[in-house]
Write an enzyme that holds these catalytic residues in place. Structure first.
Site, mmCIF file in Angstrom:
data_model
loop_
_atom_site.group_PDB
_atom_site.id
_atom_site.type_symbol
_atom_site.label_atom_id
_atom_site.label_comp_id
_atom_site.label_asym_id
_atom_site.label_seq_id
_atom_site.Cartn_x
_atom_site.Cartn_y
_atom_site.Cartn_z
ATOM 1 N N GLY A 143 -24.923 14.584 -14.875
ATOM 2 C CA GLY A 143 -24.645 13.305 -15.439
ATOM 3 C C GLY A 143 -24.722 12.151 -14.390
ATOM 4 N N THR A 196 -4.613 6.839 0.420
ATOM 5 C CA THR A 196 -5.861 7.116 0.861
ATOM 6 C C THR A 196 -5.820 6.390 2.032
ATOM 7 O OG1 THR A 196 -7.017 5.719 -0.587
ATOM 8 C CG2 THR A 196 -7.113 7.952 -1.208
ATOM 9 N N TYR A 215 -12.330 6.032 -14.669
ATOM 10 C CA TYR A 215 -12.272 4.992 -13.500
ATOM 11 C C TYR A 215 -12.793 3.678 -14.349
ATOM 12 C CZ TYR A 215 -13.573 2.857 -9.116
ATOM 13 O OH TYR A 215 -13.594 1.608 -8.192
ATOM 14 N N VAL A 231 -22.214 8.408 -0.347
ATOM 15 C CA VAL A 231 -23.453 9.331 0.524
ATOM 16 C C VAL A 231 -23.707 8.556 2.063
ATOM 17 C CG1 VAL A 231 -25.311 7.754 -0.446
ATOM 18 C CG2 VAL A 231 -25.902 9.858 0.235
ATOM 19 N N ILE A 232 -23.367 7.476 2.173
ATOM 20 C CA ILE A 232 -23.891 6.580 3.427
ATOM 21 C C ILE A 232 -22.755 7.365 4.474
ATOM 22 C CG2 ILE A 232 -23.782 4.539 4.769
ATOM 23 C CD1 ILE A 232 -25.197 3.179 2.856
ATOM 24 N N PHE A 288 -29.397 15.681 -3.273
ATOM 25 C CA PHE A 288 -29.100 16.100 -4.558
ATOM 26 C C PHE A 288 -30.286 15.510 -5.236
ATOM 27 C CE2 PHE A 288 -24.514 15.728 -3.293
ATOM 28 C CZ PHE A 288 -24.499 17.190 -3.172
ATOM 29 N N LEU A 308 -0.204 4.213 1.053
ATOM 30 C CA LEU A 308 -0.968 4.963 1.968
ATOM 31 C C LEU A 308 -1.409 6.063 1.481
ATOM 32 C CD1 LEU A 308 1.347 4.074 5.158
ATOM 33 C CD2 LEU A 308 -0.593 2.986 4.296
ATOM 34 N N ASP A 360 0.746 -1.114 0.002
ATOM 35 C CA ASP A 360 0.147 -0.125 -0.048
ATOM 36 C C ASP A 360 1.030 1.219 -0.097
ATOM 37 O OD1 ASP A 360 -1.810 2.027 0.900
ATOM 38 O OD2 ASP A 360 -3.066 0.488 1.196
HETATM 39 P P1 NAD Z 1 -9.656 3.125 -0.517
HETATM 40 O O1 NAD Z 1 -8.888 4.331 -1.050
HETATM 41 O O2 NAD Z 1 -10.115 3.159 1.107
HETATM 42 O O3 NAD Z 1 -8.487 2.055 -0.751
HETATM 43 C C1 NAD Z 1 -7.564 1.836 -1.648
HETATM 44 C C2 NAD Z 1 -6.085 1.544 -1.092
HETATM 45 O O4 NAD Z 1 -5.300 1.484 -2.226
HETATM 46 C C3 NAD Z 1 -5.789 2.555 -0.005
HETATM 47 O O5 NAD Z 1 -5.139 2.132 0.921
HETATM 48 C C4 NAD Z 1 -4.737 3.475 -0.959
HETATM 49 O O6 NAD Z 1 -3.668 3.839 0.039
HETATM 50 C C5 NAD Z 1 -4.057 2.219 -1.952
HETATM 51 N N1 NAD Z 1 -3.677 2.935 -3.034
HETATM 52 C C6 NAD Z 1 -4.117 3.712 -3.819
HETATM 53 N N2 NAD Z 1 -3.262 3.792 -4.761
HETATM 54 C C7 NAD Z 1 -1.982 2.863 -4.630
HETATM 55 C C8 NAD Z 1 -0.918 2.629 -5.442
HETATM 56 N N3 NAD Z 1 -0.673 3.199 -6.572
HETATM 57 N N4 NAD Z 1 -0.182 1.745 -4.967
HETATM 58 C C9 NAD Z 1 -0.335 1.147 -3.758
HETATM 59 N N5 NAD Z 1 -1.404 1.279 -2.936
HETATM 60 C C10 NAD Z 1 -2.187 2.275 -3.476
HETATM 61 O O7 NAD Z 1 -10.903 2.544 -1.227
HETATM 62 P P2 NAD Z 1 -11.589 1.415 -1.051
HETATM 63 O O8 NAD Z 1 -13.199 1.678 -1.020
HETATM 64 O O9 NAD Z 1 -11.448 0.451 0.006
HETATM 65 O O10 NAD Z 1 -11.718 0.638 -2.623
HETATM 66 C C11 NAD Z 1 -10.890 -0.903 -2.810
HETATM 67 C C12 NAD Z 1 -11.135 -1.362 -4.004
HETATM 68 O O11 NAD Z 1 -12.379 -1.358 -4.398
HETATM 69 C C13 NAD Z 1 -10.606 -0.304 -5.254
HETATM 70 O O12 NAD Z 1 -10.055 -1.080 -6.340
HETATM 71 C C14 NAD Z 1 -11.891 0.277 -5.629
HETATM 72 O O13 NAD Z 1 -11.685 0.520 -6.901
HETATM 73 C C15 NAD Z 1 -12.795 -0.945 -5.679
HETATM 74 N N6 NAD Z 1 -13.952 -0.279 -5.490
HETATM 75 C C16 NAD Z 1 -14.477 0.278 -4.325
HETATM 76 C C17 NAD Z 1 -15.986 0.785 -4.252
HETATM 77 C C18 NAD Z 1 -16.757 1.515 -3.019
HETATM 78 O O14 NAD Z 1 -17.870 1.607 -2.837
HETATM 79 N N7 NAD Z 1 -15.784 1.603 -2.233
HETATM 80 C C19 NAD Z 1 -16.868 0.351 -5.214
HETATM 81 C C20 NAD Z 1 -16.458 -0.186 -6.618
HETATM 82 C C21 NAD Z 1 -14.885 -0.583 -6.658
HETATM 83 C C1 UD1 Z 2 -20.403 7.341 -7.727
HETATM 84 C C2 UD1 Z 2 -19.211 8.424 -7.473
HETATM 85 C C3 UD1 Z 2 -19.387 9.588 -8.056
HETATM 86 C C4 UD1 Z 2 -19.471 9.636 -9.510
HETATM 87 C C5 UD1 Z 2 -20.689 8.432 -10.038
HETATM 88 C C6 UD1 Z 2 -20.636 8.187 -11.367
HETATM 89 C C7 UD1 Z 2 -18.414 7.658 -4.997
HETATM 90 C C8 UD1 Z 2 -18.722 7.864 -3.651
HETATM 91 N N1 UD1 Z 2 -19.120 8.380 -5.809
HETATM 92 O O1 UD1 Z 2 -21.336 8.057 -7.250
HETATM 93 O O2 UD1 Z 2 -18.057 10.243 -7.717
HETATM 94 O O3 UD1 Z 2 -19.810 10.859 -9.950
HETATM 95 O O4 UD1 Z 2 -20.541 7.310 -9.332
HETATM 96 O O5 UD1 Z 2 -21.557 7.433 -11.643
HETATM 97 O O6 UD1 Z 2 -17.898 6.696 -5.646
HETATM 98 N N2 UD1 Z 2 -25.976 12.070 -2.534
HETATM 99 C C9 UD1 Z 2 -26.614 13.040 -1.997
HETATM 100 N N3 UD1 Z 2 -26.257 13.874 -0.904
HETATM 101 C C10 UD1 Z 2 -24.785 13.722 -0.771
HETATM 102 C C11 UD1 Z 2 -24.051 12.809 -1.358
HETATM 103 C C12 UD1 Z 2 -24.594 12.152 -2.305
HETATM 104 O O7 UD1 Z 2 -27.871 12.987 -2.201
HETATM 105 O O8 UD1 Z 2 -24.172 14.326 0.263
HETATM 106 C C13 UD1 Z 2 -26.665 11.263 -3.556
HETATM 107 C C14 UD1 Z 2 -26.115 11.161 -5.157
HETATM 108 O O9 UD1 Z 2 -26.481 12.353 -5.699
HETATM 109 C C15 UD1 Z 2 -26.527 9.765 -5.620
HETATM 110 C C16 UD1 Z 2 -26.530 9.008 -4.194
HETATM 111 O O10 UD1 Z 2 -26.520 9.994 -3.137
HETATM 112 O O11 UD1 Z 2 -27.446 9.850 -6.168
HETATM 113 C C17 UD1 Z 2 -25.333 8.191 -4.211
HETATM 114 O O12 UD1 Z 2 -24.057 8.906 -4.222
HETATM 115 P P1 UD1 Z 2 -22.432 8.225 -4.234
HETATM 116 O O13 UD1 Z 2 -22.412 7.738 -2.828
HETATM 117 O O14 UD1 Z 2 -21.597 9.351 -4.343
HETATM 118 O O15 UD1 Z 2 -22.417 7.394 -5.083
HETATM 119 P P2 UD1 Z 2 -22.784 7.289 -6.677
HETATM 120 O O16 UD1 Z 2 -23.760 8.029 -7.071
HETATM 121 O O17 UD1 Z 2 -22.904 5.846 -7.033
#
Ligand code: NAD
Ligand code: UD1
Length: 321
Positions: free
Chosen positions: A268, A36, A139, A183-184, A200, A34, A32
């Protein structure tokens, strides 16, 4: 006892996975940078290799002596991909190819995080794995690229892989104050402190929120399901929740009356996102996902405990006097 490499193991999902691996007696090595993630999220006893997942030599060293790799490291933000197209590409796609390349000598299995972002906006819900892939962001395009390279890894190099398309994951240790927070985590953070939240649009838009423990269960089961055919599976709850209902439910969990401000819908934005979990449930033998309320209670409890990292959680509680 096996040793697993977890890239991104100091992040939100990675830290939960590492804790589960350690709890069942496996050894964990984390790679990692670090960026994020936090060192407070390193599971006690795990080895940390700090560095970039796109650094091929480092990843090769990290892969030595392991039974398999869970590849989660990525810049997990759609917005960051807009601002820094090339930089996120390096972490998200080049990093994945570095992992697959390092898995070549031992043909080690790789379970990696894909995303529902590969689907873009879909007319037919729920979204099955066979739906057309139409990413609307760098992404999502890079995550689709990971899936394509996993196919190459299987066909050309006989490396078993499994891609997991996570929907909107939530749970403790998701940073509520980051500009890219879901959002959560934002709503739980604000409502638990009695502050208003912003919805929103009309709040009728829906998402498929999946609790992090269910994501970990899919990852763990996925190591056995990795194959050279490079399967990909949804990881979702299969339940739609509107943002309006979410605000009400979180307020209930926090024991407050919700104060909701409204702002125009984000441009969008996808209106509805809902995954079909049937294939992953059948293939990975997963049980019923956690209920939304149960997951929200865990998030609020974590916030109220002062947002501890894994290290603090693992520390024995102070003796009661
Ligand atoms: P996160 O940002 O908490 O975790 C990502 C980790 O990867 C972090 O510890 C960061 O420091 C590390 N990292 C980032 N770039 C790096 C690099 N170049 N080299 C080494 N380490 C690096 O995010 P997360 O929500 O835990 O996401 C984990 C995985 O799940 C990711 O691949 C993300 O794209 C995927 N994902 C997450 C969600 C979600 O809702 N959280 C949804 C779809 C996919
Ligand atoms: C995800 C991405 C976002 C991206 C989108 C593209 C994350 C956290 N977000 O959004 O960057 O542009 O996919 O499809 O990965 N909402 C509120 N109030 C808030 C925050 C969010 O109403 O304070 C609403 C949003 O408008 C949305 C829903 O909650 O309708 C979920 O939002 P979010 O958690 O950001 O996820 P995605 O919309 O899936």
């Amino acid at each position: 006892m096996s040793t697993y490499l977890v890239t991104g193991g100091c992040g939100f999902i990675g830290s939960h996975l590492c804790a589960a691996l350690a709890a069942r007696g496996d050894r964990v090595r984390v790679l990692d940078d670090l960026s994020t993630g936090s060192p407070d999220n390193l599971v006690p006893g795990a080895e940390l290799m700090r560095g970039d997942v796109a650094d091929a030599a480092l990843v090769r060293r990290a892969m030595q002596g392991v039974s398999g790799c869970f590849h989660l490291a990525a810049i997990a933000s759609v917005e960051r991909g807009v601002q820094d197209w090339l930089g996120t590409h390096r972490a998200n796609l080049t990093g994945t190819i570095a992992v697959l390349d390092a898995a070549r000598p031992g043909r080690l299995p790789v379970v990696y995080a894909s995303s529902a972002a590969v689907y873009g906006d879909q007319a037919t819900l729920p979204i099955a794995e066979t739906a057309p892939r139409r990413p609307l962001s760098a992404y999502g395009a890079d995550k689709l690229g990971c899936e394509q390279h996993a196919l190459v890894a299987g066909v050309v190099h006989a490396i078993p892989t499994l891609g997991l398309r996570f929907f909107n994951v939530f749970g403790p240790r998701q940073d509520p104050r980051s500009p890219y927070s879901g959002v959560i985590s934002i709503f739980c953070d604000r409502l638990s402190r009695g502050e208003p939240v912003t919805v929103f649009g009309d709040g009728e838009q829906t998402r498929d929120f999946v609790f992090v423990a269910d994501v970990v269960a899919a990852l763990l089961a996925g190591m056995q399901a990795a194959s050279t055919e490079a399967p990909v599976l949804n990881v979702c709850s299969g339940r739609p929740t509107s943002v309006k209902l979410l605000a009400r439910t979180i307020a209930e969990v926090c024991g407050v009356a919700p104060v909701v401000n409204h702002q125009p819908a984000r441009s969008g934005e996808i209106r509805h996102s809902l995954g079909d979990p049937s294939r992953s449930r059948a293939l990975l033998g997963l049980g019923e996902p956690a209920g939304l309320g149960e997951g929200l209670q865990a998030v609020v409890a974590w916030l109220r405990a002062g947002r501890p990292g894994v290290t603090a959680e693992a520390r024995p509680a102070a003796p009661v006097r």
